[in-house]
Design a protein around this motif. Structure first.
Motif, PDB file in Angstrom:
ATOM      1  N   GLU B 147       0.810  -1.228   0.000  1.00  0.00           N
ATOM      2  CA  GLU B 147       0.000   0.000   0.000  1.00  0.00           C
ATOM      3  C   GLU B 147       0.836   1.268   0.000  1.00  0.00           C
ATOM      4  O   GLU B 147       0.357   2.344  -0.333  1.00  0.00           O
ATOM      5  CB  GLU B 147      -0.893   0.050   1.257  1.00  0.00           C
ATOM      6  N   ASP B 148       2.099   1.151   0.459  1.00  0.00           N
ATOM      7  CA  ASP B 148       2.895   2.374   0.642  1.00  0.00           C
ATOM      8  C   ASP B 148       3.710   2.773  -0.593  1.00  0.00           C
ATOM      9  O   ASP B 148       4.487   3.721  -0.531  1.00  0.00           O
ATOM     10  CB  ASP B 148       3.826   2.224   1.852  1.00  0.00           C
ATOM     11  N   ASP B 177      -4.574  -3.567   2.011  1.00  0.00           N
ATOM     12  CA  ASP B 177      -5.678  -2.670   2.360  1.00  0.00           C
ATOM     13  C   ASP B 177      -5.874  -1.684   1.201  1.00  0.00           C
ATOM     14  O   ASP B 177      -5.137  -0.716   1.068  1.00  0.00           O
ATOM     15  CB  ASP B 177      -5.316  -1.945   3.664  1.00  0.00           C
ATOM     16  N   GLY B 179      -8.165   0.473   0.631  1.00  0.00           N
ATOM     17  CA  GLY B 179      -8.522   1.825   1.061  1.00  0.00           C
ATOM     18  C   GLY B 179      -7.292   2.627   1.450  1.00  0.00           C
ATOM     19  O   GLY B 179      -7.160   3.808   1.108  1.00  0.00           O
ATOM     20  N   LEU B 180      -6.350   1.953   2.124  1.00  0.00           N
ATOM     21  CA  LEU B 180      -5.116   2.627   2.531  1.00  0.00           C
ATOM     22  C   LEU B 180      -4.268   2.981   1.303  1.00  0.00           C
ATOM     23  O   LEU B 180      -3.695   4.075   1.224  1.00  0.00           O
ATOM     24  CB  LEU B 180      -4.324   1.721   3.485  1.00  0.00           C
ATOM     25  N   ALA B 181      -4.206   2.064   0.341  1.00  0.00           N
ATOM     26  CA  ALA B 181      -3.438   2.329  -0.882  1.00  0.00           C
ATOM     27  C   ALA B 181      -3.999   3.551  -1.602  1.00  0.00           C
ATOM     28  O   ALA B 181      -3.255   4.438  -2.032  1.00  0.00           O
ATOM     29  CB  ALA B 181      -3.477   1.117  -1.803  1.00  0.00           C
ATOM     30  N   LYS B 182      -5.314   3.606  -1.693  1.00  0.00           N
ATOM     31  CA  LYS B 182      -5.979   4.729  -2.371  1.00  0.00           C
ATOM     32  C   LYS B 182      -5.723   6.027  -1.604  1.00  0.00           C
ATOM     33  O   LYS B 182      -5.436   7.074  -2.188  1.00  0.00           O
ATOM     34  CB  LYS B 182      -7.474   4.417  -2.440  1.00  0.00           C
ATOM     35  N   ASP B 183      -5.803   5.933  -0.275  1.00  0.00           N
ATOM     36  CA  ASP B 183      -5.563   7.112   0.560  1.00  0.00           C
ATOM     37  C   ASP B 183      -4.116   7.603   0.384  1.00  0.00           C
ATOM     38  O   ASP B 183      -3.872   8.803   0.276  1.00  0.00           O
ATOM     39  CB  ASP B 183      -5.841   6.771   2.028  1.00  0.00           C
ATOM     40  N   ASN B 184      -3.168   6.663   0.314  1.00  0.00           N
ATOM     41  CA  ASN B 184      -1.764   7.052   0.109  1.00  0.00           C
ATOM     42  C   ASN B 184      -1.563   7.742  -1.239  1.00  0.00           C
ATOM     43  O   ASN B 184      -0.809   8.710  -1.342  1.00  0.00           O
ATOM     44  CB  ASN B 184      -0.858   5.825   0.215  1.00  0.00           C
ATOM     45  N   GLN B 187      -2.827  11.164  -0.791  1.00  0.00           N
ATOM     46  CA  GLN B 187      -1.966  12.006   0.053  1.00  0.00           C
ATOM     47  C   GLN B 187      -0.904  12.665  -0.830  1.00  0.00           C
ATOM     48  O   GLN B 187      -0.554  13.824  -0.655  1.00  0.00           O
ATOM     49  CB  GLN B 187      -1.253  11.157   1.111  1.00  0.00           C
TER      50      GLN B 187
END
Lengths: 115, 222
Positions: B147-148, B177, B179-184, B187
């Motif tokens: 995700e990062d 995750d 959702g976390l990938a998309k959020d990153n 960002q």
């Protein structure tokens, strides 16, 4: 790893910029401006530069790099700030459409030659 | 003695990229530069996308790899016009540059195309630095990559106009995750459109193609 290509372009621009009337020119410093977000690794660039400048007026010259901070502008709330990590979200409005002001430069600014 | 220069080091590439843009405008073709790390599923996504786009949207593909024409062979069966660039037989350039794209686009012929897709060399660093005269940049991230990745390779996600999260059919088997990938991604690039897709099952392919078709229409009127 595209530093060799960048070094080749850099050397070509530098050589083309030395006035023809200078006899046996010797460059001691190449001044550069490189944005912190530009994908350039300093030691890779220096390594490539050293290899390809053998037997040229640039042999032995030092690459003096002025690293330019990543400055961002929020088009939504009109604030400017420096980005020091990978997060570009506006810290003021936490939203916003952002554009980069500086940080992607790969520029040669000047050459210093021996008198 | 100091000689003042003030020149962009990649000026030669940028000048050619501007010429490419003019060439693509004259031929009224929309150009998408598709980038990702190796193995994200770009070619599979393109195969599925081309089958759905053709023949209503006339598509050409320039595919870049260091070695082999495997990707071109896979894309040939879609009926699209395909040309392969190899940057070297063993270990060449890690990105496609504007002069290479111009030569390939001329060779391919753009007058009968609505959309030209450049499948760039698999690499999340170097291709982001080189303008090829494209109209939009897409980055593909697959759910097997972590995700990062957007935080580790911010320039790629900064320069992208759209992101595709691929291989979502594998999500039940992974701890990834989405959702976390998309959020990153957002960002690094607030408001970046992100499409969750499985090229294999074709889930989510239609919304991504709708986005692309709108972009093609906005430029070409076709």
């Amino acid at each position: 790893m595209h530093e060799m290509g960048i070094a080749q372009e850099l050397v070509q621009i530098a050589l083309d910029s030395i006035p023809g009337e200078i006899e046996n020119p010797k460059v001691i410093t190449v001044n550069l401006k490189i944005g912190k977000l530009a994908s350039v690794v300093e030691h890779s660039l220096t390594f490539c530069f050293e290899i390809i400048t053998k037997d040229t007026p640039l042999e032995g010259a030092r690459l003096n790099i002025d690293f330019v901070p990543v400055m961002v502008h929020c088009k939504f709330c009109d604030n400017n700030w420096e980005v020091t990590g990978p997060v570009f979200k506006c810290p003021f409005c936490e939203d916003g459409d952002v554009e980069m002001i500086t940080g992607r430069e790969i520029e040669i600014t000047s050459l210093e030659l021996t008198e | 003695m100091e000689i003042n220069i003030q020149k962009r080091v990649l000026e030669a590439n940028e000048t050619q990229a501007d010429k490419n843009r003019k060439f693509f405008k004259e031929h009224n073709v929309f150009v998408l530069n598709m980038m990702s790390s190796p193995g994200s599923g770009k070619t599979q996504l393109l195969c599925k996308s081309l089958k759905k786009l053709m023949p209503n949207v006339r598509v050409g593909v320039i595919v870049g790899d260091i070695c082999t024409r495997n990707d071109a062979d896979r894309l040939d069966v879609t009926g699209a016009k395909v040309t392969q660039i190899n940057t070297d037989r063993f270990g060449g350039d890690c990105h496609l540059s504007a002069p290479l794209i111009f030569a390939s686009a001329e060779g391919l012929g753009c007058s009968d195309l609505d959309l030209l897709i450049v499948e760039n060399i698999g690499n999340l660093v170097c291709p982001a630095e080189f303008d090829i005269g494209e109209d939009a940049r897409a980055v593909v991230l697959s759910v097997t990559e972590g995700e990062d990745k957007p935080l580790k390779y911010p320039l790629m996600f900064r320069v992208a106009d759209v992101a595709i999260l691929n291989k979502i059919d594998l999500l039940p088997y992974l701890d990834f995750d989405a959702g976390l990938a998309k959020d990153n991604m957002q960002q690094v690039h607030p408001h970046l459109p992100v499409f969750e897709v499985s090229a294999r099952t074709e889930e989510g392919v239609e919304p991504w193609l709708d986005w692309l078709k709108i972009k093609v229409f906005e430029k070409t009127g076709k």
